[in-house]
Write an enzyme that holds these catalytic residues in place. Structure first.
Site, PDB file in Angstrom:
ATOM      1  NE  ARG A 160      -1.089   2.875   2.091  1.00 26.08           N
ATOM      2  CZ  ARG A 160      -0.530   3.544   3.097  1.00 26.08           C
ATOM      3  NH1 ARG A 160      -0.911   3.377   4.312  1.00 26.08           N
ATOM      4  NH2 ARG A 160       0.451   4.411   2.898  1.00 26.08           N
ATOM      5  CG  ASP A 250       3.550   3.392   2.468  1.00 29.47           C
ATOM      6  OD1 ASP A 250       2.960   3.904   3.448  1.00 29.47           O
ATOM      7  OD2 ASP A 250       3.911   4.063   1.484  1.00 29.47           O
TER       8      ASP A 250
HETATM    9  P1  NAD Z   1      -5.639   2.055   4.505  1.00 32.90           P
HETATM   10  O1  NAD Z   1      -5.654   1.198   3.295  1.00 32.90           O
HETATM   11  O2  NAD Z   1      -5.285   1.459   5.812  1.00 32.90           O
HETATM   12  O3  NAD Z   1      -7.088   2.742   4.677  1.00 32.90           O
HETATM   13  C1  NAD Z   1      -7.865   3.257   3.633  1.00 32.90           C
HETATM   14  C2  NAD Z   1      -9.287   3.341   4.153  1.00 32.90           C
HETATM   15  O4  NAD Z   1     -10.067   4.030   3.177  1.00 32.90           O
HETATM   16  C3  NAD Z   1      -9.955   1.997   4.374  1.00 32.90           C
HETATM   17  O5  NAD Z   1     -10.638   1.997   5.590  1.00 32.90           O
HETATM   18  C4  NAD Z   1     -10.976   1.900   3.236  1.00 32.90           C
HETATM   19  O6  NAD Z   1     -12.148   1.202   3.625  1.00 32.90           O
HETATM   20  C5  NAD Z   1     -11.296   3.359   3.027  1.00 32.90           C
HETATM   21  N1  NAD Z   1     -11.845   3.611   1.705  1.00 32.90           N
HETATM   22  C6  NAD Z   1     -11.366   3.193   0.511  1.00 32.90           C
HETATM   23  N2  NAD Z   1     -12.191   3.605  -0.481  1.00 32.90           N
HETATM   24  C7  NAD Z   1     -13.174   4.316   0.111  1.00 32.90           C
HETATM   25  C8  NAD Z   1     -14.316   5.006  -0.371  1.00 32.90           C
HETATM   26  N3  NAD Z   1     -14.581   5.049  -1.672  1.00 32.90           N
HETATM   27  N4  NAD Z   1     -15.101   5.616   0.518  1.00 32.90           N
HETATM   28  C9  NAD Z   1     -14.839   5.594   1.844  1.00 32.90           C
HETATM   29  N5  NAD Z   1     -13.767   4.959   2.353  1.00 32.90           N
HETATM   30  C10 NAD Z   1     -12.960   4.323   1.496  1.00 32.90           C
HETATM   31  O7  NAD Z   1      -4.692   3.262   4.169  1.00 32.90           O
HETATM   32  P2  NAD Z   1      -4.079   4.347   5.203  1.00 32.90           P
HETATM   33  O8  NAD Z   1      -2.758   3.894   5.667  1.00 32.90           O
HETATM   34  O9  NAD Z   1      -5.080   4.675   6.219  1.00 32.90           O
HETATM   35  O10 NAD Z   1      -3.799   5.553   4.202  1.00 32.90           O
HETATM   36  C11 NAD Z   1      -4.881   6.219   3.583  1.00 32.90           C
HETATM   37  C12 NAD Z   1      -4.368   7.482   2.908  1.00 32.90           C
HETATM   38  O11 NAD Z   1      -3.827   8.351   3.886  1.00 32.90           O
HETATM   39  C13 NAD Z   1      -3.286   7.283   1.862  1.00 32.90           C
HETATM   40  O12 NAD Z   1      -3.499   8.168   0.795  1.00 32.90           O
HETATM   41  C14 NAD Z   1      -2.042   7.680   2.575  1.00 32.90           C
HETATM   42  O13 NAD Z   1      -1.049   8.185   1.696  1.00 32.90           O
HETATM   43  C15 NAD Z   1      -2.557   8.766   3.459  1.00 32.90           C
HETATM   44  N6  NAD Z   1      -1.686   8.987   4.598  1.00 32.90           N
HETATM   45  C16 NAD Z   1      -1.245  10.237   4.802  1.00 32.90           C
HETATM   46  C17 NAD Z   1      -0.398  10.481   5.861  1.00 32.90           C
HETATM   47  C18 NAD Z   1       0.097  11.871   6.131  1.00 32.90           C
HETATM   48  O14 NAD Z   1       1.062  12.020   6.838  1.00 32.90           O
HETATM   49  N7  NAD Z   1      -0.551  12.884   5.628  1.00 32.90           N
HETATM   50  C19 NAD Z   1       0.019   9.441   6.684  1.00 32.90           C
HETATM   51  C20 NAD Z   1      -0.479   8.164   6.448  1.00 32.90           C
HETATM   52  C21 NAD Z   1      -1.340   7.943   5.398  1.00 32.90           C
END
Ligand code: NAD
Length: 557
Positions: A160, A250
């Site tokens: 991821r 990730d």
């Molecule tokens: P993850 O895969 O653990 O979680 C993604 C979540 O989004 C899941 O719960 C999924 O069900 C949900 N989702 C997917 N499609 C959806 C939709 N259409 N409607 C509603 N919910 C939906 O991923 P993560 O680690 O939580 O990361 C998510 C995002 O956050 C990524 O883009 C990542 O780059 C970003 N992120 C940013 C930072 C930062 O420092 N700004 C840090 C970590 C992650």
């Protein structure tokens, strides 16, 4: 001490120190044309370089001239990667002195594009590539790494990568970029940093059919076969590099949560996507509340996304609310999640463990805009990696519900951002308290300039890592991330807040990291997880640990 060939300058380096071409090809020692006349004689490199001697400042100017002429960010990335491979001190000098310009290239958003194109732009390997085929010899592979003082390991399995999905071994760009930030932002020495990809295969069909894809051309390993590789890797890290910090990065959330639970009480480890993100978001909220004057425990936070980032932020925010005197049940009820199936509510079946604390009694709601209108949150936090989901309608609703709506569009890279800074300010009449995962330029709205800053964990993990490495900590705990969040918020000035910035400026990041490391180290000592004696002045101790990219002199006169 060796006598130089000219008989005047004496080497100030040990006998084994590389000489001649070997020195020029060692990026940790190379100074390029900045080797002095004496060094050229004493180290056997006279004639291997043009006659003119440049200062590091002149080299910086030359690199920047070339860098700025590159027409695309991907070419800038390749340009910097080549410098990183050639002359580390110069690379870090440039990144440290120009963080606003360089961090979006070596980290999000450009690193995302670089990972997608990794096999096609590949020039030289960096880090350790450990594949599913290496079972039984992972310790030997770690011993192939040329540096023995490794203290900070960032590992991904590439499943991821940012919000871009499964990029397999191409995900190596992330540990490399992240460790560059550990050095640039918190001064962890480059040779103490080890990037690792666990190449478990990939389910990305485009990569599997790409002849230039760098990883195993196989479907992902799963189940016990996957766990055995991770287990062998973790055991080997502690045998080959005892006490090293292992930061998970990730991993898809079906592995991320359970691997963190499995290893966090055994070694010094953390998952930045869960814990680092939590701290940076909590810190942003604490800064926003300095503007609104509200209490954290009075906030209602609606997350778009329910994965690592969302539940990590929710858990730490709940802990912070509880520390304000709120009950655990009330604190949890302040946090609501929307995932791909709609609002997470108690009547939903088959919810995974990390969502369950936030599955409240409520009628089902299928979409985010309706959830906003129904729940009337004070803050929305986007972490679902679905770009554009904070629509004008959602933002206008937030502005109707709140005098100062808190809007964090944290998904990365920029293409997955829930809204742009311009949209956030435009549709809330400039009242949004906004933070974003990837960088956005300042926005002028209604005659006022708003300066959005990145709610990115790159403000947090370098300082946490520095504290763990400097104290030789045996664990990283949630209390340490809470301390990091508060220390970061304390670094936000009144001038920052006046222009809507919820984080300090990036050029201050080293000083910020020193303060975060100090606060985290205080918790490391208080919780009994340090293995070096506590220094009298923690802040000076942290500052003294930080790598300085100015060239050392290799000769004495
Ligand atoms: P993850 O895969 O653990 O979680 C993604 C979540 O989004 C899941 O719960 C999924 O069900 C949900 N989702 C997917 N499609 C959806 C939709 N259409 N409607 C509603 N919910 C939906 O991923 P993560 O680690 O939580 O990361 C998510 C995002 O956050 C990524 O883009 C990542 O780059 C970003 N992120 C940013 C930072 C930062 O420092 N700004 C840090 C970590 C992650």
């Amino acid at each position: 001490m060796n006598q130089s060939s000219q008989g005047r300058a004496r080497l100030s380096v040990p006998e084994w120190f590389p000489k001649g071409v070997a020195l020029l090809r060692d990026p940790t020692l190379n100074k390029g044309m900045a080797f002095t006349e004496d060094e050229r004689d004493a180290l056997g490199i006279r004639g291997l370089l043009p006659a003119h001697v440049l200062s590091q400042e002149e080299q910086v100017a030359r690199v920047l001239e070339n860098f700025r002429q590159k027409p695309t960010n991907l070419e800038k990335f390749i340009n910097l990667a080549a410098l990183h491979d050639r002359n580390e001190a110069l690379f870090f000098r440039i990144v440290m002195d120009n963080p606003d310009e360089m961090m979006p290239i070596i980290y999000t958003p450009t690193v995302g594009l670089a990972c997608q194109r990794f096999g096609h732009i590949f020039q030289r390997p960096r880090g350790l590539f450990i594949s599913a085929k290496d079972k039984g010899r992972i310790g030997n592979i770690l011993r192939n790494w040329p540096y023995r003082d490794v203290a900070m390991i960032v590992v991904t399995d590439g499943e991821r990568i940012l919000g871009l999905g499964d990029l397999g071994a191409n995900g190596m760009g992330i540990p490399v970029g992240k460790l560059a930030l550990y050095t640039a932002c918190a001064g962890i020495h480059p040779t103490q940093c080890l990037p690792v990809v666990l190449d478990m295969g990939t389910n990305n069909e485009a990569l599997l059919s790409d002849p230039l894809y760098i990883g195993l051309h196989e479907k992902r390993l799963t189940g016990s076969a996957y766990d055995e590789i991770v287990d062998e890797f973790i055991t080997a890290t502690q045998r080959v590099f005892p006490g090293s910090v292992v930061q998970f990065e990730d991993f898809a959330n079906h592995n991320a949560f359970r691997l963190l639970e499995k290893y966090r009480n055994g070694i010094c480890t953390f998952n930045d996507d869960i814990q680092g993100t939590a701290a940076v978001a909590l810190s942003g909220m604490l800064s926003a509340l300095r503007i609104t004057g509200g209490k954290l425990s009075r906030q209602k936070i609606l997350f778009f996304g329910a994965g690592e980032a969302a539940t990590g932020i929710a858990d730490l925010t709940v802990a912070a609310m509880v520390s304000e005197g709120c009950s655990l049940a009330d604190a949890r009820r302040n946090c609501w999640l929307v995932d791909s199936k709609g609002l997470v509510v108690a009547s939903r079946t088959g919810l995974v463990a990390h969502k369950q604390p936030y599955a409240h009694e409520h009628a089902p709601i299928s979409d985010f805009p309706t959830a906003v209108r129904t729940l009337k949150p004070t803050a929305i936090i986007g972490v679902a990696a679905v770009g554009g989901t904070f629509t004008p309608e959602v933002l206008q609703d937030m502005a109707r519900i709140n005098e100062r709506p808190i809007v964090f569009a944290l998904s990365n890279p920029t293409t997955q951002s829930e809204c742009t800074a311009e949209e956030a300010y435009r549709w809330t009449d400039g009242r949004a308290l906004f933070a974003c995962g990837s960088p956005f330029d300042p926005v002028t709205q209604g005659g006022r300039m708003h300066v959005p800053r990145q709610g990115n964990n790159s403000y947090i993990f370098p300082g946490v890592g520095l504290a763990a490495v400097a104290t030789r900590a045996t664990r990283v705990t949630d209390e340490m991330f809470m301390a990091a969040a508060r220390a970061l918020a304390a670094q936000v000035s009144e001038e920052d807040l006046a222009q809507g910035s919820l984080y300090p400026p990036l050029p201050k990041v080293r000083e910020v990291s020193a303060h975060i490391a100090t606060a985290v180290a205080a918790v490391v000592y208080a919780q009994g997880f340090a293995t070096v004696p506590q220094p009298a002045d923690l802040l000076s101790f942290m500052r003294a640990q930080m790598y300085d990219p100015h060239y050392p002199s290799y000769v004495d006169r």
